[in-house]
Design a protein around this motif. Structure first.
Motif, PDB file in Angstrom:
ATOM      1  N   PRO A 189       8.413   1.140  -7.181  1.00  0.00           N
ATOM      2  CA  PRO A 189       7.296   2.104  -7.265  1.00  0.00           C
ATOM      3  C   PRO A 189       7.367   2.989  -8.513  1.00  0.00           C
ATOM      4  CG  PRO A 189       8.175   2.048  -5.041  1.00  0.00           C
ATOM      5  CD  PRO A 189       9.127   1.287  -5.907  1.00  0.00           C
ATOM      6  N   LEU A 190       8.570   3.346  -8.941  1.00  0.00           N
ATOM      7  CA  LEU A 190       8.694   4.233 -10.102  1.00  0.00           C
ATOM      8  C   LEU A 190       8.466   3.509 -11.420  1.00  0.00           C
ATOM      9  CD1 LEU A 190      11.772   6.441  -9.115  1.00  0.00           C
ATOM     10  CD2 LEU A 190       9.343   7.025  -8.997  1.00  0.00           C
ATOM     11  N   LEU A 191       8.988   2.274 -11.532  1.00  0.00           N
ATOM     12  CA  LEU A 191       8.891   1.559 -12.799  1.00  0.00           C
ATOM     13  C   LEU A 191       7.589   0.798 -12.966  1.00  0.00           C
ATOM     14  CD1 LEU A 191      12.540   0.169 -13.256  1.00  0.00           C
ATOM     15  CD2 LEU A 191      11.518   2.240 -14.224  1.00  0.00           C
ATOM     16  N   TRP A 192       7.131   0.192 -11.893  1.00  0.00           N
ATOM     17  CA  TRP A 192       5.944  -0.660 -11.992  1.00  0.00           C
ATOM     18  C   TRP A 192       4.745  -0.135 -11.194  1.00  0.00           C
ATOM     19  CZ3 TRP A 192      10.707  -3.286 -10.687  1.00  0.00           C
ATOM     20  CH2 TRP A 192      11.361  -3.833 -11.801  1.00  0.00           C
ATOM     21  N   ARG A 193       4.894   1.092 -10.715  1.00  0.00           N
ATOM     22  CA  ARG A 193       3.802   1.753  -9.991  1.00  0.00           C
ATOM     23  C   ARG A 193       3.300   0.912  -8.815  1.00  0.00           C
ATOM     24  NH1 ARG A 193       0.103   4.471 -14.804  1.00  0.00           N
ATOM     25  NH2 ARG A 193       1.796   5.714 -15.736  1.00  0.00           N
ATOM     26  N   GLN A 194       4.245   0.334  -8.065  1.00  0.00           N
ATOM     27  CA  GLN A 194       3.918  -0.427  -6.864  1.00  0.00           C
ATOM     28  C   GLN A 194       3.696   0.530  -5.688  1.00  0.00           C
ATOM     29  OE1 GLN A 194       3.671  -3.869  -6.600  1.00  0.00           O
ATOM     30  NE2 GLN A 194       3.839  -3.900  -8.842  1.00  0.00           N
ATOM     31  N   PRO A 195       3.012   0.044  -4.631  1.00  0.00           N
ATOM     32  CA  PRO A 195       2.796   0.909  -3.450  1.00  0.00           C
ATOM     33  C   PRO A 195       4.134   1.334  -2.840  1.00  0.00           C
ATOM     34  CG  PRO A 195       1.348  -1.001  -3.366  1.00  0.00           C
ATOM     35  CD  PRO A 195       2.285  -1.243  -4.505  1.00  0.00           C
ATOM     36  N   PHE A 196       4.310   2.613  -2.698  1.00  0.00           N
ATOM     37  CA  PHE A 196       5.571   3.141  -2.223  1.00  0.00           C
ATOM     38  C   PHE A 196       5.870   2.699  -0.787  1.00  0.00           C
ATOM     39  CE2 PHE A 196       8.371   6.497  -0.571  1.00  0.00           C
ATOM     40  CZ  PHE A 196       9.372   6.459  -1.526  1.00  0.00           C
TER      41      PHE A 196
ATOM     42  N   TRP B  76       7.190  -0.994  -0.404  1.00  0.00           N
ATOM     43  CA  TRP B  76       8.573  -1.217  -0.804  1.00  0.00           C
ATOM     44  C   TRP B  76       9.565  -0.518   0.121  1.00  0.00           C
ATOM     45  CZ3 TRP B  76      10.330  -4.842  -3.915  1.00  0.00           C
ATOM     46  CH2 TRP B  76       9.428  -5.486  -4.758  1.00  0.00           C
TER      47      TRP B  76
END
Length: 389
Positions: A13-20, A23
């Motif tokens: 989520p922090l590096l690739w802005r994925q749904p928190f 993950w």
């Protein structure tokens, strides 16, 4: 594992802005699967099953480490009397001087009445009358030699020719093909008793089955003379016979065998029943004692006890040990395999919490059920089962 789970939940989520939340869910699945319960359970429960299966077959194993050792046997060494042979039949009573046959048996039976050695039991049985133990004032059992007793003030020695020679009593030559028990009373030679050794019914089959199972050597220790030991060894097809051994000499021979065994990791097993076998039972990799007629010292020193005094029970014990080892490895491979697969799928997001729960609790239950198979009684200790072990 906690650091890995935290990395799965935070880094994407922090590096690739994925749904928190997605993950975090994957991380929780990974955390549930990584629980080591199934792996931790699979090993001890397998050995518990093996110990239970052995008990159901009349074999007492005093720990999982001895059951594991039985699964990798290289050499088996047997004691003779009471283990491979019965030693329970008095063939001849030969009194000397003015001693009668009944008097000789009377003194011998009284002197041997406190011993549970097969030869002692055979003498008491041959006497065939009630014994008044109050006539025995003193009693000392000398491992490897015989017994010394004081009966109504008279010193009685019953045992090997070596025992009498130690006390200055000369023994005549007797038939070498049989076991002779010599007696002296107050320093005077009184006669001897010939014990006819009879093979146990299952001894030869047990030796054959051990060889089919891959045991490299089958040897025998005995305190009897070489001619008796050689005769028994030839009848049973043993690889080596060591005769005329005292308890400390048995330990020395065992140490020699351990140095020359075929494989380094292979274990040496000794099977015995008497008090003079206790030092060897305590020293060997796996000591096996006969439980029904075995002495308390032998049973205490042994790692495995065969409750029915059948040599063939050793074959059953090795079969159960080998089967336990296979089942433990099956459980380990199953637990690691299923968990590894679900861990990868969980990190990839293709599994749900239900699959994670199965990979943890489900695999643990399957491991327990698989381990229960070893409790079942072996079908046979011959042919295909013995070879498979």
């Amino acid at each position: 594992m906690v650091l890995v789970v935290a990395s799965i939940a935070i880094i994407p989520p922090l590096l690739w802005r994925q749904p928190f939340d997605e993950w975090v869910y994957r991380a929780l699945v990974f955390l549930v699967v990584s629980c080591p319960c199934a792996l931790v359970i699979s090993i001890p429960v397998g050995f518990f099953g093996g110990l239970g299966g052995a008990s159901r077959n009349g074999i007492l194993v005093k720990g999982g480490q001895y059951l594991e050792a039985l699964g990798n046997v290289d050499t088996v060494v047997f004691d003779k009397t009471g283990t491979l042979t019965k030693g329970v039949k008095v063939a001849k009573v030969v009194p000397m001087a003015d001693m009668t046959r009944e008097e000789l048996l009377d003194y011998a039976a009284l002197a041997e009445s406190y011993s549970n050695h097969p030869i002692a039991l055979s003498i008491v049985e041959a006497y065939g009358k009630p014994l008044d133990r109050q006539r025995v004032d003193e009693y000392t059992e000398i491992p490897g030699y015989g017994v010394k007793a004081r009966i109504r003030g008279r010193q009685v020695l019953v045992g090997t020719a070596g025992l009498l020679k130690q006390h200055g009593v000369t023994c005549p030559e007797v038939e070498l093909a049989y076991t002779a028990v010599h007696l002296s009373i107050d320093g005077q030679y009184a006669g001897y008793i010939i014990i006819e050794d009879e093979l146990k019914e299952d001894s030869k089959q047990a030796i054959n089955d051990l060889k089919r199972m891959g045991v490299k050597r089958t040897d025998m220790f005995t305190g009897d003379n070489y001619h008796i030991g050689l005769k028994v060894g030839q009848n049973l097809g043993l690889d080596e016979v060591y005769a005329e051994l005292l308890p400390h000499q048995k330990v020395e021979k065992l140490e020699t065998i351990e140095k020359t065994k075929a494989t380094r990791k292979g274990k040496v097993v000794f099977v015995g029943d008497g008090i003079n076998d206790a030092p060897v039972l305590a020293r060997v990799d796996v000591g096996v004692a006969m439980g029904e007629l075995g002495s308390d010292a032998a049973i205490e020193a042994a790692d495995v006890v065969l409750m029915t005094d059948e040599s063939s029970k050793l074959v059953t014990a090795i079969m159960i040990a080998s089967r336990t080892k296979r089942i433990v490895w099956q459980n380990i491979i199953m637990a690691l395999g299923v968990k590894g697969l679900v861990l990868l799928l969980g990190a990839a997001g293709t599994t749900s919490m239900w699959e994670a729960v199965f990979a943890d609790v489900g695999v643990a239950i399957l491991s327990i059920l698989n381990a229960m198979r070893v409790i079942k009684k072996p079908r046979s200790h011959r042919c295909d089962e013995a070879t498979a072990a």
